[in-house]
Design a protein around this motif. Sequence first.
Motif, PDB file in Angstrom:
ATOM      1  N   GLN A  66      -3.928  -0.319  -9.375  1.00  0.00           N
ATOM      2  CA  GLN A  66      -4.383  -1.113 -10.033  1.00  0.00           C
ATOM      3  C   GLN A  66      -4.076  -1.789 -11.434  1.00  0.00           C
ATOM      4  O   GLN A  66      -3.916  -2.761 -12.077  1.00  0.00           O
ATOM      5  N   TYR A  67      -2.580  -0.349 -11.983  1.00  0.00           N
ATOM      6  CA  TYR A  67      -2.601  -1.251 -13.400  1.00  0.00           C
ATOM      7  C   TYR A  67      -1.661  -1.912 -13.584  1.00  0.00           C
ATOM      8  O   TYR A  67      -1.112  -2.811 -14.275  1.00  0.00           O
ATOM      9  N   SER A  68      -0.536  -2.224 -12.149  1.00  0.00           N
ATOM     10  CA  SER A  68       0.557  -3.049 -11.591  1.00  0.00           C
ATOM     11  C   SER A  68      -0.278  -4.422 -11.594  1.00  0.00           C
ATOM     12  O   SER A  68       0.740  -5.412 -11.292  1.00  0.00           O
ATOM     13  N   GLY A  69      -1.769  -4.367 -10.520  1.00  0.00           N
ATOM     14  CA  GLY A  69      -2.479  -5.098 -10.240  1.00  0.00           C
ATOM     15  C   GLY A  69      -1.916  -5.792  -9.190  1.00  0.00           C
ATOM     16  O   GLY A  69      -1.427  -7.194  -8.647  1.00  0.00           O
ATOM     17  N   ASP A  70      -1.295  -5.568  -8.226  1.00  0.00           N
ATOM     18  CA  ASP A  70      -0.898  -5.624  -7.111  1.00  0.00           C
ATOM     19  C   ASP A  70      -0.933  -5.748  -5.628  1.00  0.00           C
ATOM     20  O   ASP A  70      -0.914  -6.165  -4.557  1.00  0.00           O
ATOM     21  N   ASN A  71      -3.149  -5.756  -5.572  1.00  0.00           N
ATOM     22  CA  ASN A  71      -3.636  -5.117  -4.693  1.00  0.00           C
ATOM     23  C   ASN A  71      -3.559  -4.313  -4.129  1.00  0.00           C
ATOM     24  O   ASN A  71      -3.226  -5.036  -2.539  1.00  0.00           O
ATOM     25  N   LEU A  81     -14.979   6.305 -11.643  1.00  0.00           N
ATOM     26  CA  LEU A  81     -15.597   6.180 -12.716  1.00  0.00           C
ATOM     27  C   LEU A  81     -14.615   4.784 -12.903  1.00  0.00           C
ATOM     28  O   LEU A  81     -15.108   3.838 -13.609  1.00  0.00           O
ATOM     29  N   TRP A  82     -13.200   4.806 -12.671  1.00  0.00           N
ATOM     30  CA  TRP A  82     -12.480   3.519 -13.108  1.00  0.00           C
ATOM     31  C   TRP A  82     -12.510   2.842 -12.092  1.00  0.00           C
ATOM     32  O   TRP A  82     -11.760   1.565 -11.935  1.00  0.00           O
ATOM     33  N   LYS A  83     -13.362   2.958 -10.748  1.00  0.00           N
ATOM     34  CA  LYS A  83     -13.133   2.009  -9.635  1.00  0.00           C
ATOM     35  C   LYS A  83     -11.632   1.498  -8.919  1.00  0.00           C
ATOM     36  O   LYS A  83     -11.137   0.644  -9.080  1.00  0.00           O
ATOM     37  N   LEU A  84     -11.055   3.074  -8.890  1.00  0.00           N
ATOM     38  CA  LEU A  84      -9.621   3.093  -8.600  1.00  0.00           C
ATOM     39  C   LEU A  84      -9.778   2.573  -7.238  1.00  0.00           C
ATOM     40  O   LEU A  84     -10.233   3.257  -6.739  1.00  0.00           O
ATOM     41  N   PRO A  85      -8.562   1.743  -6.665  1.00  0.00           N
ATOM     42  CA  PRO A  85      -8.102   1.119  -5.152  1.00  0.00           C
ATOM     43  C   PRO A  85      -7.823   1.974  -4.122  1.00  0.00           C
ATOM     44  O   PRO A  85      -6.608   2.045  -3.821  1.00  0.00           O
ATOM     45  N   VAL A  86      -8.625   3.529  -4.185  1.00  0.00           N
ATOM     46  CA  VAL A  86      -8.144   4.289  -2.622  1.00  0.00           C
ATOM     47  C   VAL A  86      -9.992   4.966  -1.752  1.00  0.00           C
ATOM     48  O   VAL A  86     -10.287   4.639  -2.391  1.00  0.00           O
ATOM     49  N   VAL A  87      -8.679   4.818  -0.960  1.00  0.00           N
ATOM     50  CA  VAL A  87      -8.931   5.419   0.371  1.00  0.00           C
ATOM     51  C   VAL A  87      -8.768   6.917   0.509  1.00  0.00           C
ATOM     52  O   VAL A  87      -7.804   7.378   0.223  1.00  0.00           O
ATOM     53  N   TYR A  88      -9.881   7.583   0.678  1.00  0.00           N
ATOM     54  CA  TYR A  88      -9.961   9.104   0.902  1.00  0.00           C
ATOM     55  C   TYR A  88     -10.111   9.694   2.390  1.00  0.00           C
ATOM     56  O   TYR A  88     -11.464   9.106   2.284  1.00  0.00           O
ATOM     57  N   GLU A 127     -10.909  -3.170   2.691  1.00  0.00           N
ATOM     58  CA  GLU A 127     -11.537  -4.147   1.910  1.00  0.00           C
ATOM     59  C   GLU A 127     -12.232  -4.035   0.918  1.00  0.00           C
ATOM     60  O   GLU A 127     -12.437  -4.644  -0.564  1.00  0.00           O
ATOM     61  N   HIS A 128     -12.783  -2.352   0.706  1.00  0.00           N
ATOM     62  CA  HIS A 128     -13.810  -2.393  -0.020  1.00  0.00           C
ATOM     63  C   HIS A 128     -13.015  -1.571  -1.501  1.00  0.00           C
ATOM     64  O   HIS A 128     -13.528  -2.260  -2.610  1.00  0.00           O
ATOM     65  N   ALA A 129     -11.685  -0.497  -1.151  1.00  0.00           N
ATOM     66  CA  ALA A 129     -10.978  -0.324  -2.480  1.00  0.00           C
ATOM     67  C   ALA A 129      -9.973  -2.161  -2.898  1.00  0.00           C
ATOM     68  O   ALA A 129      -9.837  -1.880  -4.507  1.00  0.00           O
ATOM     69  N   ARG A 130     -10.214  -3.176  -1.623  1.00  0.00           N
ATOM     70  CA  ARG A 130      -8.752  -3.378  -1.846  1.00  0.00           C
ATOM     71  C   ARG A 130      -9.611  -4.902  -2.886  1.00  0.00           C
ATOM     72  O   ARG A 130      -8.964  -5.373  -3.817  1.00  0.00           O
ATOM     73  N   SER A 131     -10.799  -4.570  -2.862  1.00  0.00           N
ATOM     74  CA  SER A 131     -11.923  -5.576  -4.258  1.00  0.00           C
ATOM     75  C   SER A 131     -12.014  -5.039  -5.640  1.00  0.00           C
ATOM     76  O   SER A 131     -13.034  -5.624  -5.456  1.00  0.00           O
ATOM     77  N   GLY A 132     -11.576  -4.131  -5.141  1.00  0.00           N
ATOM     78  CA  GLY A 132     -12.268  -3.978  -6.653  1.00  0.00           C
ATOM     79  C   GLY A 132     -13.795  -2.940  -6.451  1.00  0.00           C
ATOM     80  O   GLY A 132     -14.020  -2.554  -7.650  1.00  0.00           O
ATOM     81  N   LYS A 133     -13.806  -2.598  -5.479  1.00  0.00           N
ATOM     82  CA  LYS A 133     -15.434  -2.176  -5.479  1.00  0.00           C
ATOM     83  C   LYS A 133     -14.784  -0.204  -5.678  1.00  0.00           C
ATOM     84  O   LYS A 133     -16.446   0.518  -6.105  1.00  0.00           O
ATOM     85  N   GLY A 134     -13.892   0.198  -5.485  1.00  0.00           N
ATOM     86  CA  GLY A 134     -13.538   1.543  -6.300  1.00  0.00           C
ATOM     87  C   GLY A 134     -13.291   2.725  -4.834  1.00  0.00           C
ATOM     88  O   GLY A 134     -13.072   1.531  -4.016  1.00  0.00           O
ATOM     89  N   ASP A 161       0.418  -1.221  -0.227  1.00  0.00           N
ATOM     90  CA  ASP A 161       0.179   0.239  -0.027  1.00  0.00           C
ATOM     91  C   ASP A 161       0.314   1.098  -0.231  1.00  0.00           C
ATOM     92  O   ASP A 161       2.717   1.037   0.510  1.00  0.00           O
ATOM     93  N   THR A 162       0.499   2.235  -0.511  1.00  0.00           N
ATOM     94  CA  THR A 162       0.800   4.246  -0.652  1.00  0.00           C
ATOM     95  C   THR A 162       0.177   4.612  -0.207  1.00  0.00           C
ATOM     96  O   THR A 162      -0.548   4.276   0.068  1.00  0.00           O
ATOM     97  N   VAL A 163       0.434   5.542   0.066  1.00  0.00           N
ATOM     98  CA  VAL A 163      -0.177   7.181   1.982  1.00  0.00           C
ATOM     99  C   VAL A 163       0.483   8.659   1.014  1.00  0.00           C
ATOM    100  O   VAL A 163       1.790   8.295   0.951  1.00  0.00           O
ATOM    101  N   ILE A 164      -0.530   9.130   0.953  1.00  0.00           N
ATOM    102  CA  ILE A 164       0.246  10.796   0.894  1.00  0.00           C
ATOM    103  C   ILE A 164      -1.051  11.634   1.385  1.00  0.00           C
ATOM    104  O   ILE A 164      -2.186  11.106   1.727  1.00  0.00           O
TER     105      ILE A 164
END
Length: 338
Positions: A147-152, A178-185, A238-245, A75-78
């Motif tokens: 998402q692009y690298s598929g690293d979960n 739109l792209w269902k990106l794995p991000v938690v704001y 879990e929501h973001a990681r499971s592909g729900k956006g 995971d990443t943090v910003i």
Amino acid sequence: MSQAPRRKPRVQKSGDQLVSPEDLVRFYKDMLLIRRFEEKAGQLYGMGLIGGFCHLYIGQEAVVVGLEACSEEQDTVITSYRDHGHMLASGMDAKGVMAELTGRRGGYSKGKGGSMHMFSAEKGFFGGHGIVAAQVPLGTGLAFAHQYSGDNGVCFCYLGDGAVNQGQVYESFNMAALWKLPVVYVIENNRYGMGTSVERASANPDLHLRGSAYGIASEAVDGMSVEAVFEAGQRAAEHARSGKGPYILEAKTYRYRGHSMSDPAKYRSKEEVAKMRSEHDPIDQVKNKILGLGVIDEDGLKEIDKEVKAIVTESAEFAQTSPEPDPSELYTDVLIEA
């Protein structure tokens, strides 16, 4: 030799038990490290050893500690400029963080970034950004990379209650949905954007609903409770990681100090701050629970405090003895050829 893990082992929720007694102690120690580090940073700033801006995280420790416990290795943090707590929670070394605050060569950005601009790709920490809300489109880009690298992986993108009114936030929300990106704001709502209360700046103070137009799932959580943040963070990740956006998590927290070290915070009463400290302090809440469960006694907690103070003292000593950057550093890290 095997490389050390980037992050601490993720806390696992089991059954009805939110976290184990051992994990409560870990939370306590992590939050206490941030608190003591920030107190020392405030002292060094007062002594003139830290220049420029310096925004302390005192009071908000439960947010980043609770969410970091939900993260995984990839995971990443910003985040924005109130970032020292995020660095420490991500596993960055206190000596390197403090040295950067004092503008020394041993800092994470070689003394050139200061309080607001230090990074550690090794720890998955991508700043520290001084422009309000600038990190939100960048965090959305990090999520696209996952998402692009598929690293979960998931990007935990932090912003404040002031930043949430910036236009680029909503462009990011739209793209992420739109792209269902794995991000938690993570909206760290500490109730004041600089000196303006959230009620005076936001037509709807329920900030977690800001993504409803894009169909983004969201919730608000008590940001002064590390256990509540951890539980909500589990759902969000879990929501973001499971592909729900994307997911928006509003952590209702509170900063004890002014917006920055130059802010006397006259826009709120001393009674308001004292009430938050006495009734909702995140560290005291965990301390009282630990003592109530009998996990550690007062002597044990004093030992933890002693250990944490030693880490912070060492970081301050390192920061003051580390050499200043050579003038030639002005010309490094300016351009990268890709």
